[in-house]
Design a protein around this motif. Sequence first.
Motif, PDB file in Angstrom:
ATOM      1  N   SER A   1       7.649   1.918  -5.197  1.00  0.00           N
ATOM      2  CA  SER A   1       8.180   2.375  -3.923  1.00  0.00           C
ATOM      3  C   SER A   1       9.490   1.638  -3.727  1.00  0.00           C
ATOM      4  O   SER A   1       9.489   0.442  -3.426  1.00  0.00           O
TER       5      SER A   1
ATOM      6  N   THR B   1       6.348  -2.589   9.266  1.00  0.00           N
ATOM      7  CA  THR B   1       6.408  -2.534   7.806  1.00  0.00           C
ATOM      8  C   THR B   1       7.777  -2.979   7.315  1.00  0.00           C
ATOM      9  O   THR B   1       8.759  -2.927   8.054  1.00  0.00           O
TER      10      THR B   1
ATOM     11  N   ARG C   1      -0.416  -8.144  10.000  1.00  0.00           N
ATOM     12  CA  ARG C   1       0.793  -8.423   9.234  1.00  0.00           C
ATOM     13  C   ARG C   1       2.037  -8.290  10.097  1.00  0.00           C
ATOM     14  O   ARG C   1       2.231  -7.280  10.754  1.00  0.00           O
TER      15      ARG C   1
ATOM     16  N   GLY D   1       6.627   5.689  -3.068  1.00  0.00           N
ATOM     17  CA  GLY D   1       5.634   5.083  -3.958  1.00  0.00           C
ATOM     18  C   GLY D   1       4.402   5.940  -4.174  1.00  0.00           C
ATOM     19  O   GLY D   1       3.915   6.106  -5.284  1.00  0.00           O
TER      20      GLY D   1
ATOM     21  N   PHE E   1      -3.365  -1.247  -3.011  1.00  0.00           N
ATOM     22  CA  PHE E   1      -2.878  -0.928  -1.674  1.00  0.00           C
ATOM     23  C   PHE E   1      -3.592   0.345  -1.222  1.00  0.00           C
ATOM     24  O   PHE E   1      -4.132   1.075  -2.038  1.00  0.00           O
TER      25      PHE E   1
ATOM     26  N   LYS F   1      11.371   1.767  -1.431  1.00  0.00           N
ATOM     27  CA  LYS F   1      11.540   1.434  -0.017  1.00  0.00           C
ATOM     28  C   LYS F   1      11.340  -0.057   0.222  1.00  0.00           C
ATOM     29  O   LYS F   1      11.596  -0.548   1.316  1.00  0.00           O
ATOM     30  N   LYS F   2      10.844  -0.753  -0.801  1.00  0.00           N
ATOM     31  CA  LYS F   2      10.701  -2.211  -0.686  1.00  0.00           C
ATOM     32  C   LYS F   2      11.839  -2.851  -1.503  1.00  0.00           C
ATOM     33  O   LYS F   2      12.973  -2.868  -1.068  1.00  0.00           O
TER      34      LYS F   2
HETATM   35  N1  F0G Z   1       1.958  -0.034  -3.301  1.00  0.00           N
HETATM   36  C1  F0G Z   1       2.147  -1.049  -2.454  1.00  0.00           C
HETATM   37  C2  F0G Z   1       1.817  -2.446  -2.900  1.00  0.00           C
HETATM   38  C3  F0G Z   1       2.642  -0.820  -1.170  1.00  0.00           C
HETATM   39  O1  F0G Z   1       2.833  -1.840  -0.357  1.00  0.00           O
HETATM   40  C4  F0G Z   1       2.953   0.507  -0.778  1.00  0.00           C
HETATM   41  C5  F0G Z   1       3.455   0.806   0.554  1.00  0.00           C
HETATM   42  C6  F0G Z   1       2.759   1.547  -1.702  1.00  0.00           C
HETATM   43  C7  F0G Z   1       2.267   1.236  -2.953  1.00  0.00           C
HETATM   44  C8  F0G Z   1       3.060   2.987  -1.370  1.00  0.00           C
HETATM   45  O2  F0G Z   1       4.441   3.193  -1.274  1.00  0.00           O
HETATM   46  O3  F0G Z   1       4.820   3.821   1.120  1.00  0.00           O
HETATM   47  O4  F0G Z   1       6.513   4.327  -0.630  1.00  0.00           O
HETATM   48  O5  F0G Z   1       4.410   5.590  -0.538  1.00  0.00           O
HETATM   49  N2  F0G Z   1       3.396  -0.012   1.502  1.00  0.00           N
HETATM   50  C9  F0G Z   1       3.903   0.197   2.846  1.00  0.00           C
HETATM   51  C10 F0G Z   1       3.575  -1.009   3.676  1.00  0.00           C
HETATM   52  C11 F0G Z   1       3.495   1.484   3.491  1.00  0.00           C
HETATM   53  O6  F0G Z   1       3.743  -0.957   4.902  1.00  0.00           O
HETATM   54  O7  F0G Z   1       3.206  -2.041   3.107  1.00  0.00           O
HETATM   55  P1  F0G Z   1       5.078   4.291  -0.269  1.00  0.00           P
END
Ligand code: F0G
Length: 470
Positions: A260, A55, A407, A105, A129, A262-263
Amino acid sequence: MSAPDGPALPFEPFKAKVVERIPNPSREDRERALERAGFNLFNLRSAEIRIDLLTDSGTGAMSDRQWSALMVGDEAYAGSRNFEEFEATVRELTGFPFVLPTHQGRGAENVLVSVLVRPGSIVPNNMHFDTTEAHVRNRGGEPKNLASADAYDPESDLPFKGNVDLDRLGALLRTAGEGRVPLAFVTLTNNAGAGQPVSFANFRATAELCRSHGVPLYVDMCRWAENAYFVKTREPGMRERSIAEIGRAFFDLADGATMSAKKDGLVNIGGFVATRDARVADRLKEALILYEGFPTYGGLARRDLGAMAVGLAEATDLEYLEHRIGQVRFLAGLLDRAGVPFFKPVGGHAVYLDVRRFLPHLDAAELPGQALVVELYREGGVRAVEIGSIMFGGQDGIPARPLEMVRLAIPRRVYSASHLAYVADVVARVHARRAEIGGLRMTHRPERLPHFTARFAPVERAAVAAPRAA
Ligand code: F0G
């Protein structure tokens, strides 16, 4: 800059100040690890992984400025200075007046969906997602994926394959019935659909449709800066605008967002939900206190808010984004030369291998996406993730996915071009012996978000080919 006779080398606009040793598990170590993990790579220990492309979420490297923001955290429970910095940054980037931090997120999704979605609600999105979809279902709502048909075509070279199908959205809004659609989402970029961007023109038309039916539009803005990069470089008339300006043009048409961080927030943990609507904001605050924490920390240490404020601004830096998207293109260019099939054009955060063309001899019941993930690890210790019918449906009456992908997500500012060249080599070696690759079956099937905790076992090829007993 270009490598001799190859795809353009992405110039790293940063240098290393701290380094981390990369593990080098032997082939026997990897075989043992696969058995122990039940062939689910979420169960591996990171010491068993050479290159981790599971990820791009929370796996990036923070900058020296972000680390220094952590050191001046004001850990007051309420009214922390870091919250003020964070709130000001998000307000400036998005224009949304009400900003509530969350631990990540899905925390933001839970808070928003718990307030707006009721049993019987319908929630459109270009593509949900998995966590968004699960939160909508958890409140009795029905998620609807309305991406244009291009989103399901891995081969056409179109610039905005994340776009919403406006005809289908219009039809849904006209026929859904009063109050059935409490909100619509647009996901930037479309992670469940190969990380493809949404054009500004399509987003504006989506916003107009939603407005004309009185439906609030929320942006799933996890990768909004990457989306803005594609708009800047591909959409007519956008080249002169900055990333922040393009992002703001999107948000100006929306009612709120979930994030999120984290991205495109460049932090290891954190997120937020934001809105323009004061009444919704009051209800969000109540839900936030219940699920996440007081509105000036939202389940985070206050120092995390400081790092997030810096990260959100850094994500809009053009040189950073050129490197980021350049890395994805570099990996894709190497895979292309090796004849490996992947979703084209590549999006902002990952290369998505096209499993149906990679392993055409395996049928859907043999879980070819997971089988490929296992082989990439077995071959070179590379960890990827299945984004196909295990992650999304294919069970309990939900149709199997039209897209079967694996991915290779690239963490932000972590790996070098030579790491990516190693990954391309591993994928190419697996591709060269693809005909020998067998399928898997699920031995443990959890009810929700199955890909995280399912367990698998190899299918004997002979058993698959054998006719069914009467
Ligand atoms: N929306 C999208 C488009 C995402 O890609 C993710 C997380 C979330 C919401 C949720 O966010 O993980 O902070 O709770 N995607 C990660 C991934 C897990 O690997 O693509 P989160």
